[in-house]
Design a protein around this motif. Sequence first.
Motif: not given
Length: 692
Positions: A665-669, A576-584, A555-558, A613-615
């Motif tokens: 952390f936003l994980t699509q499981t 295989h298609y595996v889950p992903t985790t995006w980070t803010i 945030v503030g950069v991208d 969601v994980r913090i």
Amino acid sequence: MMMRKKVVMSSSQHKRRRQWSSCSCLVGWFGIMLQLMLLTECAVITTNQNITKKGNNDQESYPPVRLHRLRNRVVMENGLVSITLSVPAGEVIGIQYNGIQNLLEANKLDNRGYWDIVWQHPESRENIIDKMEGTNCRVIMEDESQVEISFTRTFDDSADKRHVPLNIDKRFILLRGSCGFYSYGIFERLEGWPDVDLIQGRIVFKLDEKLFTYMAISDERQRIMPTPEDREKGQPLAYPEAVLLTDPSNSFLRGEVDDKYQYSCDNNKCWVHGWICPNPATGFWMITPNIEFKTAGPVKQDLTSHVGPTVLSMFFSTHYAGESLEISFRNGEPWKKVFGPVMIYLNSVSQDDDPLKLWADAKGQMLLEGESWPYDFVLSEDYPFAHQRGRVGGRLLVQDSYISESLITGNSAYVGLAAPGEAGSWQTENKGYQFWTQADEEGYFVIKNIRPGNYSLYAWVPGFLGDYKYENYIIITPGSRIVVGNLVYQPPRYGPTLWEIGIPERTALEFFIPDPNPKLLNQLYSVDQAQKYRQYGLWDRYTELYPTQDLVFTVGVDNYQTDWFFAHVTRLSGNHYVPTTWTIVFDLQLTDASAIYMLQLALASACEAELQVRINNPDPGALYFTTNLIGKDNSIARHGIHGLYWLYYIQVPGTLLTNGTNSIFLTQTRGGLPWRGVMYDYIRLEGPPPNS
């Protein structure tokens, strides 16, 4: 004494793709003005008053309408067009126009112009296709100005179990002087009838592929199309609808992907579409003059025209929504609904003229049909005329003190009536009628031509989270004129905005949409970059851009327009298609450990996904919030930029945050398939309210 808040332009605090207009809340003047709007033909939307509809003012100059009864068919003709229908099935087997003996395909008689329903027995969940063949034919009206014919089938529980448990009444109308005809259907269930799930209902026309080669859906989406044979010779891709054209008859199309879902359209934009035959220059168009009979509101997406050449009018389906839009009947529930009328419009120009003029003419006819709604020639007692309908008008304002101390105009708000329910329930409502408009820049709206009934008034405003629902029911009676006055929507808000990603307008269009694989192009969307998201295979571009590590957004950069991928999808790892985790990643100063923060999370689409969601702790055991398994809208695979709208309010204790750098952390499981995932609409972190 309660002070009235004034309306002002929005603060520059929130940069939105919208414009606010300043105005004053002069309630008395507003009431007088709106009453005049409701009592006259004034409305928010202006129309072209200079076009004259063929056949209305000069019908006598055209030949009369004639109905010819033959052994197993009837022919309606008016000197311009001739329509042949099978008896008693009620299928369109011939359309003669512009010197062409039949515009429809030459193959099976029952596969040219027909209604059908896809349905299921709830216990078996097997899709059954019912062509809705009539068993009785009845002439409703026959004179020199109009012919209306009804093809009916009455449900018989002891008969064929593959017939949908509905009474069916399909009707066709031909008017004097009209270059085309109309069709509508009346579906009915009586009390006590068997349980059933209705999946899809539509009217279909299959055109002669040797004649019709050019398809048009909008000003930007039109082109020469491949043939069915081109698809048959092509290379199948990830699902049956998508084919890579390897040896098309037109070499210009070689190496392109064709997929009927690339030509989908939102209900509120799907007014006219069809095909052009270049020689003799002839157009075949499906015109939808109003969407009151369509399900799920103005932004529900569905199919239009595609290779065949095929022309559709989709009345209801689960496309871009999933099972939540199945029309389910249980415990003998009765039901009745009119679908249509829609117009099948035909036009032509001389061989010296540009055939593309046919598209411009079809758009003009579409405007005329919309102005004529509700039609005054439909002869079913279940279709109310204009004087039997009502109107509702008012003004929508927005109150968000964190943007402005004053009320904000509901610029371009979607305002509609639908069956009573909770706020936002209109997007999965599928049994009744819906009536929508968009407010003007000052928030004024008028909804016209509403069928009598009991409704709730709903709204949502581009640029703001959530859904509005008016507290009172709206009861429409014939001729009613209702003024609801100033309505104030308070969108979800907990505290001041600390940061935000995206624009709350229910699509992922503002995020980064990559260029497609150059070997999987549709050239139409290489030209029309605004709809680049309709290209095939964009889900796999995520793996190419993030082959080993997932997206991290600071945030503030991208910038979300270039650094936030439009869909949170799986990654291809090996086979295989595996889950992903995006980070803010974001900085937070002066964190109050005893305070509560709020994460507003809006999704524009979800398909067999679970978002966790994980913090500040990516460990699986640190799970803080999960959506659980949600969504079957399939918008990622079907090239949509949105499906159903989901909104979550996630309270975040200050104890989970730190004074300094933080991460969400936003994980699509859910893995296994490339198009399992979500599209984000908007994410916002709000701080504690002042003095909390």
